[in-house]
Design a protein around this motif. Structure first.
Motif, mmCIF file in Angstrom:
data_model
loop_
_atom_site.group_PDB
_atom_site.id
_atom_site.type_symbol
_atom_site.label_atom_id
_atom_site.label_comp_id
_atom_site.label_asym_id
_atom_site.label_seq_id
_atom_site.Cartn_x
_atom_site.Cartn_y
_atom_site.Cartn_z
ATOM 1 N N ALA A 166 -4.220 13.279 -13.895
ATOM 2 C CA ALA A 166 -2.391 12.714 -13.469
ATOM 3 C C ALA A 166 -2.765 11.833 -14.190
ATOM 4 O O ALA A 166 -1.385 11.170 -14.040
ATOM 5 N N LEU A 167 -3.129 10.864 -14.101
ATOM 6 C CA LEU A 167 -3.304 9.299 -14.402
ATOM 7 C C LEU A 167 -3.657 9.060 -15.813
ATOM 8 O O LEU A 167 -4.171 9.125 -16.396
ATOM 9 N N GLN A 199 0.982 -1.007 -0.090
ATOM 10 C CA GLN A 199 -0.124 -0.289 -0.183
ATOM 11 C C GLN A 199 1.097 0.875 -0.411
ATOM 12 O O GLN A 199 0.706 2.002 -0.559
ATOM 13 N N HIS A 204 2.677 10.059 -9.617
ATOM 14 C CA HIS A 204 2.146 10.946 -10.432
ATOM 15 C C HIS A 204 1.342 12.432 -10.460
ATOM 16 O O HIS A 204 1.532 12.412 -11.153
ATOM 17 N N LEU A 237 -2.261 10.936 1.066
ATOM 18 C CA LEU A 237 -1.712 10.899 -0.927
ATOM 19 C C LEU A 237 -0.681 12.123 -0.436
ATOM 20 O O LEU A 237 0.223 12.600 -1.564
ATOM 21 N N TYR A 239 2.517 1.400 -2.975
ATOM 22 C CA TYR A 239 1.471 2.271 -4.416
ATOM 23 C C TYR A 239 0.977 4.009 -4.385
ATOM 24 O O TYR A 239 1.177 4.236 -5.057
ATOM 25 N N LEU A 240 1.552 3.645 -2.714
ATOM 26 C CA LEU A 240 0.759 5.528 -2.251
ATOM 27 C C LEU A 240 1.899 5.906 -2.794
ATOM 28 O O LEU A 240 1.443 7.650 -3.416
ATOM 29 N N PHE A 295 -6.150 0.625 -4.899
ATOM 30 C CA PHE A 295 -5.397 1.458 -4.021
ATOM 31 C C PHE A 295 -6.924 2.371 -3.209
ATOM 32 O O PHE A 295 -6.164 2.582 -1.711
ATOM 33 N N LEU A 331 -7.131 3.052 -9.447
ATOM 34 C CA LEU A 331 -7.416 3.662 -8.504
ATOM 35 C C LEU A 331 -8.552 3.215 -7.072
ATOM 36 O O LEU A 331 -8.393 3.565 -6.005
ATOM 37 N N ARG A 386 4.431 5.766 -5.173
ATOM 38 C CA ARG A 386 4.305 6.054 -6.351
ATOM 39 C C ARG A 386 2.745 6.865 -7.516
ATOM 40 O O ARG A 386 2.945 7.332 -8.256
ATOM 41 N N LEU A 387 1.761 6.617 -6.754
ATOM 42 C CA LEU A 387 0.509 7.551 -7.131
ATOM 43 C C LEU A 387 1.126 9.260 -7.036
ATOM 44 O O LEU A 387 0.382 9.550 -7.399
ATOM 45 N N ARG A 446 -4.360 8.760 -22.296
ATOM 46 C CA ARG A 446 -4.972 10.242 -21.083
ATOM 47 C C ARG A 446 -6.026 10.514 -20.876
ATOM 48 O O ARG A 446 -6.386 10.791 -21.726
#
Lengths: 411, 225
Positions: free
Chosen positions: B93-94, A3, A13, A329, A6-7, B105, B102, A9-10, B132
């Motif tokens: 953004a992704l 987690q 971005h 985040l 991933y946090l 997540f 997401l 990585r996110l 995108r």
């Protein structure tokens, strides 16, 4: 664990989804941290250099003039001497009951900017210097090179031991470019190992060598020479006390009772550091201001990011993310900035220190290096993280409180 | 499955609004009709566990809403509710695949790339995974958002005005895809809309018409004056 990965990585971005703001904030943070790193490095190395060069020297005796100048020229070899003093007065000091040791230094000549110092073997022994190549001087006109001086004098391919036996001619004056004492060449007898002290930048020889060079340079005939021999001088004398009590009486005795001047390095250096300290404080304050601006900028960027991404954040909450994860985040985004800025700031700070060190060395001043890592520098990333976390606090709270139900109303 | 009994909600300082009872079986379809201000958004928020009811009982996907702590209701929403918002809210953004991820997540689950590819393929946009959101057409973006909504096989699929600003043909295909997607995971489908075409396209669906109570509320107010 996954987690958190991933946090990270996110948030990475999200950070680079606004490249301009990210780069600007990175730049501000980096500059602030670099300034602080530079101050840390330079201050620590100056302190170390002062401590190393002054260690064990209780009193510096020389001609009347500025006491600070006497210390700078006699101990650090970065200023011109105040003048010369008569040898017999120094010899009188040696007999004084409160004095444990006297090291005489005769200055006046240099070779390619490296000062030639006529002294006794006690000078090298005082700093605990050891020979890397060759042997100590045994006769007049034999010289032992400091490590830095040896490096500066060596032709390519002739470093270290290859220098032994080489001849060079000192020139009058401490800056180079003066009259060359052509008829009195020195011979290299030895090269010192680096001692991280002032000896590195010096060329050592016997006191007699310096006398010999100058007496022959100024005397017209044998009679002149005999007179000069009786009036022999040295430039400064470094004294070590036999007892701490000497500090009370000896400087006053010398300053009032003789034509000499005595200066206590501890007092003068404290005065000097107070002057330098202002400069360090200004630089440190500058770094602080940069960091504060960086913090403000990161705060504004994150605040705007939360406003821009309100829908994104609400969507995350709608998808079931707990508020803490959403706030995390944002915090993570700020920590990325801090991490990158710490790395860049430390690199830049060390790079600047190295450049500054080369400039100082080129001027024959104190050595400063960028290739040195201090334990205190561990505080730089911590400081960066602290600043970033502080800047992210309010935006993260804002994200934490995002009302998901806003997604459903069509305003 | 949705069942409400005597459901009412009030914003601070406003009158309590009562909602008609609703019964939809698991896998059924419910249309929620209402103009803006009719309480439609609030009803959806109640169903999704985003707001607490002032009174009444509410059962959604096997859970009685209103007795849980925040974290529990978040976890339940991640597991049981798929949501297709009107404005889609894909993160710019992704890329498309990361937008879908997401969901994992948010739910605190490990990312499953095979499931993401499958979900995109099911709505016919498998080849867009690396794009995108700003590189998508409106229709493509809606399909991506739908894939995100059904990625975790929810028991309830909420769609908010899915046909707004679509022409007849596009609206029909969007509705068909929505029904297919809900059917594929056995989800109850709730469509909030004020578009009469939706009512025509789904003749068998249950209807919760909030315009009526909106009117009633207006009448009540007038009587008070």
């Amino acid at each position: 664990m996954k987690q958190i990965a991933y946090l990270a990585r996110l948030s990475w971005h999200y950070l680079w989804s606004r490249p301009l703001a990210a780069v600007l904030n990175l730049l501000l943070l980096t500059l602030g941290l670099a300034a602080i790193t530079l101050v840390l490095l330079v201050a620590a190395q100056l302190d170390r250099a002062f401590e190393r060069n002054l260690g064990g020297i209780d009193l510096v005796v020389g001609a009347k003039g500025s006491p600070l100048q006497l210390i700078l020229s006699g101990v650090f070899h970065i200023d011109v001497p105040t003048g010369n003093i008569a040898l017999h007065e120094v010899q009188a000091l040696e007999q004084h009951p409160l004095v444990a040791q006297v090291i005489p230094l005769s200055l006046g000549d240099s070779y390619r900017g490296y000062r030639i110092v006529g002294t006794t073997p006690g000078y090298a022994a005082h700093y605990g210097a050891v020979l890397a190549h060759g042997r100590a001087w045994q006769a007049p006109m034999e010289a032992v090179l400091g490590a830095e001086a040896a490096r500066g004098m060596a032709r390519p391919g002739h470093e270290g031991a290859a220098l032994l036996g080489a001849a060079f001619v000192g020139s009058h004056g401490l800056g180079g470019g003066g009259h060359a004492h052509g008829e009195h060449p020195y011979t290299v007898a030895g090269v010192l190992a680096p001692c991280a002290c002032v000896l590195d930048r010096l060329i050592l020889t016997s006191t007699e060598s310096v006398w010999q060079v100058h007496e022959h340079a100024t005397a017209d005939d044998e009679e002149d020479l005999a007179i000069l021999r009786q009036e022999r001088e040295v430039t400064v004398a470094l004294l070590r006390y036999r007892t701490p009590l000497a500090a009370v009486t000896l400087p006053r005795h010398i300053n009032a009772g003789t034509a000499l001047q005595a200066a206590a390095p501890a007092i003068e250096v404290t005065r000097l550091l107070r002057l330098l300290g202002v400069g360090a404080d200004v630089l440190r304050a500058f770094g602080g201001v940069l960091l504060a601006v960086a913090a403000l900028s990161v705060f504004i960027a994150l605040w705007n990011a939360v406003r821009e991404r309100r829908a994104d954040i609400a969507m995350l909450r709608m998808l079931g993310a707990p508020p803490g994860r959403v706030a995390g985040l944002l915090l993570c985004e700020a920590l990325w900035l801090a991490l990158l800025a710490s790395a860049l700031g430390l690199l830049l700070g060390h790079g600047l220190a190295e450049v500054l060190g080369r400039v100082l060395l080129a001027q024959g001043l104190l050595p400063v290096s960028g290739w040195l890592w201090l334990p205190a520098e561990a505080g730089v990333p911590l400081l960066a993280m602290g600043v970033a976390a502080l800047a992210a606090l309010l935006p993260a709270l804002q994200a934490y409180r995002t009302d998901v139900a806003d997604l459903l109303s069509h305003t | 499955m949705i069942r409400t009994r005597g459901l009412a909600h009030a914003y601070p300082g406003t009158e309590r609004r009562r909602y008609p009872d609703v019964d939809v079986r698991q896998g059924g379809t419910l249309l929620v009709r209402g103009r803006s201000g009719s309480g439609k958004s609030t009803w959806l928020a109640l169903i999704a566990g985003l707001r607490g009811a002032a009174e009444g009982d509410l059962f959604v996907a096997g859970l009685q809403i209103g007795t849980q702590r925040g974290a529990e209701i978040d976890a339940w929403r991640a597991r049981c509710i798929g949501f297709l918002p009107q404005k889609l809210h894909l993160s710019s953004a992704l890329n498309v695949a990361d937008n879908l991820a997401l969901s994992y997540f948010a739910a605190g689950r490990p990312r499953d790339d095979a499931a993401i590819a499958q979900a995109l393929a099911r709505v016919g946009v498998a080849e867009l995974a690396a794009r995108r959101p700003h590189q998508l057409s409106g229709g493509q973006a809606q399909r991506v958002a739908l894939a995100r909504a059904v990625l975790l096989q929810p028991e309830l699929l909420l769609a908010d005005e899915p046909t707004a600003s679509l022409d007849d043909e596009a609206a029909a295909s969007a509705l068909a895809l929505l029904q297919d997607s809900a059917a594929a995971c056995g989800a109850t489908l709730v469509i909030a809309t004020h578009d009469p075409r939706v009512l025509q396209a789904l003749p068998g669906a249950a209807v919760l018409d909030l315009n009526q109570i909106g009117l009633q509320a207006n009448v009540d107010k007038r009587q008070k004056l």
